[in-house]
Design a protein around this motif. Structure first.
Motif, short mmCIF file in Angstrom:
data_model
loop_
_atom_site.label_atom_id
_atom_site.label_comp_id
_atom_site.label_asym_id
_atom_site.label_seq_id
_atom_site.Cartn_x
_atom_site.Cartn_y
_atom_site.Cartn_z
N THR A 1 0.84 -1.20 0.00
CA THR A 1 0.00 0.00 0.00
C THR A 1 0.87 1.25 0.00
O THR A 1 1.84 1.36 0.77
CB THR A 1 -0.92 0.01 1.23
OG1 THR A 1 -1.77 -1.14 1.18
CG2 THR A 1 -1.79 1.26 1.24
N ALA A 2 0.51 2.19 -0.85
CA ALA A 2 1.23 3.47 -0.94
C ALA A 2 0.27 4.60 -0.57
O ALA A 2 -0.94 4.49 -0.73
CB ALA A 2 1.75 3.67 -2.36
N ARG A 3 0.84 5.69 -0.06
CA ARG A 3 0.05 6.90 0.17
C ARG A 3 0.50 7.91 -0.89
O ARG A 3 1.58 8.49 -0.80
CB ARG A 3 0.25 7.44 1.58
CG ARG A 3 -0.48 6.61 2.64
CD ARG A 3 -0.37 7.25 4.03
NE ARG A 3 -0.91 8.60 4.09
CZ ARG A 3 -2.22 8.88 4.20
NH1 ARG A 3 -3.10 7.88 4.22
NH2 ARG A 3 -2.62 10.12 4.28
N LEU A 4 -0.35 8.06 -1.90
CA LEU A 4 0.03 8.91 -3.04
C LEU A 4 -0.61 10.28 -2.91
O LEU A 4 -1.78 10.41 -2.50
CB LEU A 4 -0.41 8.24 -4.35
CG LEU A 4 0.13 6.83 -4.60
CD1 LEU A 4 -0.30 6.34 -5.98
CD2 LEU A 4 1.65 6.79 -4.46
N THR A 5 0.15 11.30 -3.31
CA THR A 5 -0.32 12.68 -3.25
C THR A 5 -0.94 13.07 -4.59
O THR A 5 -0.34 12.83 -5.65
CB THR A 5 0.84 13.64 -2.93
OG1 THR A 5 1.45 13.24 -1.70
CG2 THR A 5 0.35 15.07 -2.82
N VAL A 6 -2.11 13.66 -4.56
CA VAL A 6 -2.78 14.11 -5.78
C VAL A 6 -2.12 15.39 -6.26
O VAL A 6 -2.15 16.43 -5.57
CB VAL A 6 -4.30 14.33 -5.55
CG1 VAL A 6 -4.95 14.91 -6.80
CG2 VAL A 6 -4.96 13.03 -5.14
N ARG A 7 -1.48 15.32 -7.44
CA ARG A 7 -0.75 16.49 -7.98
C ARG A 7 -1.49 17.14 -9.15
O ARG A 7 -1.12 18.26 -9.55
CB ARG A 7 0.63 16.05 -8.47
CG ARG A 7 1.50 15.37 -7.44
CD ARG A 7 2.04 16.33 -6.42
NE ARG A 7 2.97 15.68 -5.51
CZ ARG A 7 3.49 16.27 -4.44
NH1 ARG A 7 3.14 17.51 -4.15
NH2 ARG A 7 4.33 15.62 -3.66
#
Length: 859
Positions: free
Chosen positions: A642-648
C-alpha cells in the motif's frame, strides 16, 4: 362453413396477389426461426464441448477466473505449487488426479512468423498434453509431444494453415519464444468452435508458459465410483485448505457457458430486433394488400351484404383469408429458417468458427414461436381492412368498385399524426438538451418511437405535398406520361403513404446509424489530432499484453526520440472521505506520457503526477470524494503493498481518450509492486526524431517482425483502423436491415400490381386512345419511382434527425463533432429511385401485355 368457403375461394382467386404478402411473412418468420435455431445450435455446440472437457472436479490457482481463462496482467497464468497435486491425491474419493498447465495469452507463429491464431476471436490455447485431453481428442497423425523440441496441434488449425508433421512453430509468451517441431496432429471428438490448440509436454509447458518448473495452473480430479462430484469437491477442499478455486464439472461447464452466453444473447436479441423491424415493414405490406383487395371487391361485398351476409360474416371472411396467408407464410418461413441457420453456420465457418450440422438444434418452441408470431401479426395487420370491409353497405353493389374516402376519418388521422409527430419532436429536443446521457437516452428512445409512428400516421397527408414536389422535379420532364404517373400516385394518398412508410422505416435507421457512425469517426479523429502528441502506437489487436522482449525491440529501434510504456492495473483506494473503493483502475506510464497525450487539467500540472509517490484523479472522482490538490489517497496495489500517493493534478472528465483515467508513474508502481508481479505494458508509444518519421516507421515494423501479434500504427493508420472498425459494424447492421428493405420493396411491387389490376379498365381506355405500351410501362415505372423517393425522403430526413440527436448525447461523452455523411445519404436517395424502377418491372410488363378490348370490357 359458408364464411370459410368464401374465404378459400377468394384466397385462391387472388393467390398471385397474396404471394408477395406471403413472401413478407415468410422472410420475417424465417429470420426469427433462423436466429433461434442458429443460437440454439451454438449453445448445443458449446455445451457438448464444455461437458466433455470438464473433469469431475477441477482445482485452480487463486487468481484464475471461473472460466479457466489464464490471461493475467503479467502475461503469465496464475499457478499453484506442484505440492497441491500430492495433497489432492490424498483426499477421500479421488480415483486419479493430474496436474495441467495452460495459457490463453500465448501467440503461436509458423516458420515465416505468420500468426496461427484464429481470426474469429476464438482463443489460442497452449498447454500440456494430459489425460483429460486424451479423453476428448484423438491423435490422427504422429504422436504426442515427448520432449522440448516437440509440439502437437489440433487438426482444424493444421488444415487451415496447411501444417504437417515436422513443421517448425514458435510459441511466444512473456517468458520468451519457444520453438518446436510438430510431432502430432489431434482431432476433436466434439465440435471445436474455432479455438487453436497446441500441446507441449508438461515440463516444457511449465517452462515456456510460466518460466518455472513444479507449478500447475489446474489439477484435474476424477472421482472413484459412487462418489458424487459435490462430495469430492468437499473432500478435496478440506484436504488442500483455502486459497484455491475448487469447482465441480457442472460448475466449470456453467461458468464457461455463462462466459459465452452473454455474447450469444447479444447476437440473438440483435438479430431478433432486425427481424422485428422486418415484421413491422411486413405489416404495412399486408395492410396495403388487404385494403386494396377490399376496395376492389366493394361491389362483391355489397352484393354479399344484399343477399344476407352480416357485417361479422364479411369481417370474418377477410380475417380468414389473412389467417390462411399467415399459416402458409409461416409454415414456409419455419422451413426457410432452418435453411438460414445452416447458411449462418457455413458463414461462421468461413470466419474460422466451426459449427457442425450434426449439432443442428431445432427446439419444439422454435416452430411454435414462428407460427404464432407469423399468424398473429398477419391477422392483426388485416384487422383494419377487415373492419372496413364489414362496414360496406348493400348499396355499394350499385356503385363502381372502390369505397369512397372517409373525410372525417382522414381528418382525425391527420390530427393524431400531427400530435404524435409533435410529441416525438419534443422528445428529440429534450434528448438533445439533456445534461446526462442516461436521461437523454430515455427521451431519445421515446422521441424515435413517437416520431416514427407520427410519420406513419401522417404519411397520407404528407404524400400529397411531397409527391407534388417530387413530381415537379422528377416527373414533369417526361411530359404527359410523367403527369399521369404523378396523378396515379396522388389518387390514393393513404395507399401511397403506407407503401412509402414501409421503405421509410428501413432507410430511417440506415440514415440514423450513418450519421452516428460518421460523427463518431470525425469526433475521434479530431480528438486524436488535438490530443495525441506521439508518432506511433504499438499494441495487440487481439488484446494481448506487450512482452518485455517486444518492448526491448522497440526501444532498440534506431531513429526514435522517446518510447513511452503504458500499463494498467487495479488497486484498492481509500479516499480522504474515508471510503474504500475496491479494484479501481489506475494507469501507470512513463513521465513522457504527459507529452504523448495532451490531457486537459482543471487543477495542477499532469507532469507532476509522475513525480515519486504522486498521482492524478479525474474531476468527477475528485468531486465525489472531496479531493483537492495535495490530498493523500491510500492505494493498495494489486499483488503489491500500500502506498500513500499525493494528488498532484486533476484532469477533465470530458476527455475522449483515456476518459476517467487516473495516472501515476511506472517508477512509483515499481516501488510498491515486486518485479515479478509487475503488469506488462498494454501498449507502447514511440516518437521519432525530427525528419525521421518514415524511416522509424519502417524500422519499427522490421523490429517487430518476430512478434506478429503486435501492430505498429502511425496516426493515419490509427484513424483508418477506427474508421474501418465502425464501417464494418455499420455494414453488418446494413446487411441485417436489408431484410426490412427487401420486404418494403415487395410492398411497392404488390401495391403496383394491385393498382394495375384496379385500373385495368382505365388502362384499356388509355391504350385505346393512343397510349403506347412503352408509354404505359414508363408511366407505371415513374409512379413506382416517385413512391420510392417519397419513402426515401421521409426516411432519410427522419433518420438524420434521429442521428443528429444521438450525436448530441455522444457529445456528453466528448464526441463533439456532428458529421452528416452526404455521399451516403445522396447515394441511398438515388439508389431508392433504382429500387422503384426495379419494383415496377413486373407490374409494368404485365400492364403492357394487357389485351385492350378485354381490359375495356372489365367490370
Amino acid at each position: 362453413m359458408t364464411v370459410m368457403k368464401t374465404s378459400m375461394r377468394n384466397f385462391y382467386a387472388h393467390k398471385g396477389r397474396m404471394a408477395l404478402s406471403a413472401v413478407a411473412v415468410l422472410l420475417s418468420v424465417a429470420f426469427v426461426c433462423g436466429t433461434l435455431v442458429f443460437t440454439d445450435t451454438m449453445n448445443t455446440t458449446f455445451d457438448k464441448l464444455f461437458a466433455s472437457t470438464s473433469s469431475d472436479v477441477t482445482v485452480s490457482a487463486k487468481g484464475a477466473s471461473d472460466t479457466g481463462e489464464t490471461t493475467s496482467d503479467n502475461g503469465k497464468p496464475p499457478v499453484m505449487p506442484a505440492s497441491v497435486l500430492g495433497a489432492v491425491r490424498k483426499a477421500d474419493g479421488v480415483k486419479s488426479a493430474e496436474g495441467t498447465v495452460f495459457s490463453t495469452s500465448a501467440t503461436v507463429v509458423d516458420a515465416d512468423k505468420d500468426s496461427l491464431s484464429p481470426t474469429s476471436g476464438a482463443p489460442t490455447i497452449v498447454g500440456n498434453w494430459n489425460g483429460n485431453d486424451a479423453r476428448t481428442m484423438e491423435i490422427t497423425e504422429g504422436a504426442a509431444p515427448k520432449g522440448s523440441d516437440q509440439v502437437m496441434v489440433d487438426a482444424d488449425t493444421a488444415d487451415k494453415h496447411h501444417l504437417k508433421l515436422g513443421d517448425e512453430i514458435g510459441v511466444i509468451t512473456a517468458v520468451g519464444t519457444h520453438t518446436a517441431k510438430i510431432s502430432g496432429i489431434a482431432a476433436f471428438q466434439v465440435t471445436n468452435p474455432g479455438a487453436a490448440i497446441f500441446y507441449l509436454d508438461t515440463k516444457t509447458a511449465q517452462e515456456a508458459l510460466v518460466g518455472e518448473s513444479n507449478v500447475y495452473t489446474n489439477v484435474n480430479v476424477t472421482a472413484t465410483s459412487g462418489v458424487s462430484d459435490a462430495q469430492l469437491k468437499k473432500n478435496v477442499a478440506a484436504e488442500i485448505g483455502g486459497g484455491y478455486k475448487v469447482q465441480t464439472a457442472k460448475e466449470t461447464a456453467d461458468a464457461n457457458r455463462d462466459s459465452v452466453g452473454g455474447f450469444l444473447d447479444v447476437m440473438k436479441y440483435a438479430m431478433l430486433g432486425f427481424a422485428g423491424i422486418a415484421f413491422l415493414v411486413g405489416i404495412f405490406l399486408i395492410i396495403n394488400t388487404f385494403s386494396m383487395l377490399v376496395a376492389q371487391r366493394t361491389r362483391e361485398i355489397g352484393l354479399m351484404r344484399a343477399i344476407g351476409s352480416s357485417r361479422k360474416q364479411v369481417n370474418r371472411s377477410v380475417l380468414a383469408e389473412a389467417l390462411l396467408l399467415g399459416v402458409v407464410g409461416s409454415l414456409l418461413g419455419v422451413g426457410a429458417g432452418v435453411g438460414i441457420a445452416v447458411g449462418l453456420m457455413k458463414l461462421m465457418g468461413m470466419t474460422g468458427m466451426n459449427l457442425s450440422t450434426d449439432d443442428l438444434t431445432v427446439a419444439w418452441t422454435t416452430p411454435v414461436v414462428g407460427m404464432v408470431l407469423g399468424i398473429v401479426v398477419t391477422v392483426l395487420a388485416a384487422y383494419l381492412p377487415a373492419r372496413r370491409a364489414g362496414k360496406v353497405s348493400p348499396m355499394a353493389a350499385l356503385r363502381d368498385a372502390g369505397a369512397p374516402a372517409d373525410a372525417k376519418a382522414g381528418a382525425v388521422r391527420a390530427v393524431i399524426g400531427l400530435l404524435l409527430t409533435g410529441a416525438g419532436g419534443l422528445g428529440l429536443y429534450l434528448a438533445a438538451a439533456a445534461d446526462k446521457a442516461a436521461e437523454g437516452s430515455l427521451w431519445l428512445g421515446l422521441g424515435v418511437v413517437l416520431s416514427l409512428i407520427g410519420f406513419v400516421v401522417i404519411g397520407p397527408l404528407l404524400a400529397g405535398a411531397v409527391v407534388r414536389v417530387l413530381g415537379a422535379i422528377v416527373l414533369r420532364a417526361f411530359g404527359p406520361v410523367g403527369r399521369m404517373a404523378e396523378r396515379n400516385a396522388l389518387r390514393n394518398p393513404r395507399r401511397t403513404g403506407a407503401t412509402g412508410a414501409a421503405l421509410m422505416i428501413g432507410l430511417a435507421l440506415v440514415a440514423c446509424l450513418s450519421v452516428v457512425g460518421s460523427s463518431m469517426v470525425a469526433s475521434a479523429t479530431e480528438e486524436l489530432d488535438k490530443s495525441v502528441g506521439t508518432d506511433f502506437i504499438i499494441q495487440s489487436d487481439g488484446g494481448q499484453l506487450m512482452t518485455p522482449q517486444a518492448v526491448q525491440a522497440i526501444k532498440s529501434t534506431p531513429g526514435l526520440e522517446r518510447v513511452t510504456e503504458y500499463k494498467w492495473t487495479e488497486a484498492d483506494f481509500t479516499t480522504p472521505d474515508g471510503k474504500t473503493l475496491d479494484k479501481t483502475a489506475i494507469t501507470a506510464a512513463d513521465p513522457t506520457y504527459a507529452t504523448d497525450l495532451r490531457v486537459e487539467t482543471v487543477a495542477g500540472n499532469l507532469a507532476d503526477a509522475y513525480r515519486p509517490d504522486s498521482m492524478s484523479v479525474h474531476e468527477k472522482f475528485a468531486e465525489d470524494h472531496r479531493i483537492t490538490l495535495g490530498s493523500k489517497i491510500a492505494v493498495a496495489f494489486k499483488n503489491g503493498s500500500t502506498a500513500r500517493l499525493t494528488v498532484r493534478a486533476i484532469t477533465s472528465s470530458d476527455a475522449v481518450i483515456d476518459q476517467g483515467a487516473m495516472y501515476t508513474s511506472i517508477a512509483t508502481l515499481k516501488k510498491y509492486v515486486p518485479a515479478d508481479k509487475l503488469p506488462l505494458d498494454d501498449l507502447v508509444f514511440a516518437t521519432a526524431k525530427d525528419g525521421q518519421q518514415d524511416a522509424a516507421y519502417t524500422s519499427l515494423k522490421s523490429a517487430l517482425h518476430d512478434y506478429p501479434q503486435y501492430t505498429v500504427r502511425d496516426q493515419t493508420d490509427y484513424k483508418q483502423e477506427l474508421k474501418d472498425q465502425i464501417g464494418q459494424l455499420l455494414n453488418l447492421i446494413y446487411g441485417l436491415l436489408a431484410l426490412a428493405i427487401i420486404v418494403a420493396v415487395l410492398g411497392v411491387v404488390n401495391t403496383l400490381a394491385l393498382s394495375v389490376v384496379e385500373r385495368t379498365r382505365e388502362i384499356g381506355l388509355m391504350r385505346a386512345i393512343g397510349l403506347s405500351r412503352r408509354q404505359l410501362r414508363r408511366m407505371i415505372r415513374m409512379e413506382s419511382v416517385v413512391i420510392a423517393l417519397f419513402g426515401a425522403l421521409l426516411g432519410l430526413g427522419l433518420g438524420m434527425g434521429w442521428g443528429a440527436t444521438a450525436q448530441q448525447l455522444l457529445a456528453l461523452q466528448g464526441l463533439n463533432v456532428l458529421e452528416i455523411p452526404w455521399p451516403t445519404i445522396i447515394g441511398v436517395f438515388i439508389g431508392s429511385a433504382f429500387v422503384g424502377l426495379f419494383a415496377a418491372l413486373i407490374p409494368a410488363f404485365r400492364a403492357g401485355r394487357m389485351n385492350v378490348l378485354n381490359a375495356i370490357a372489365t367490370d
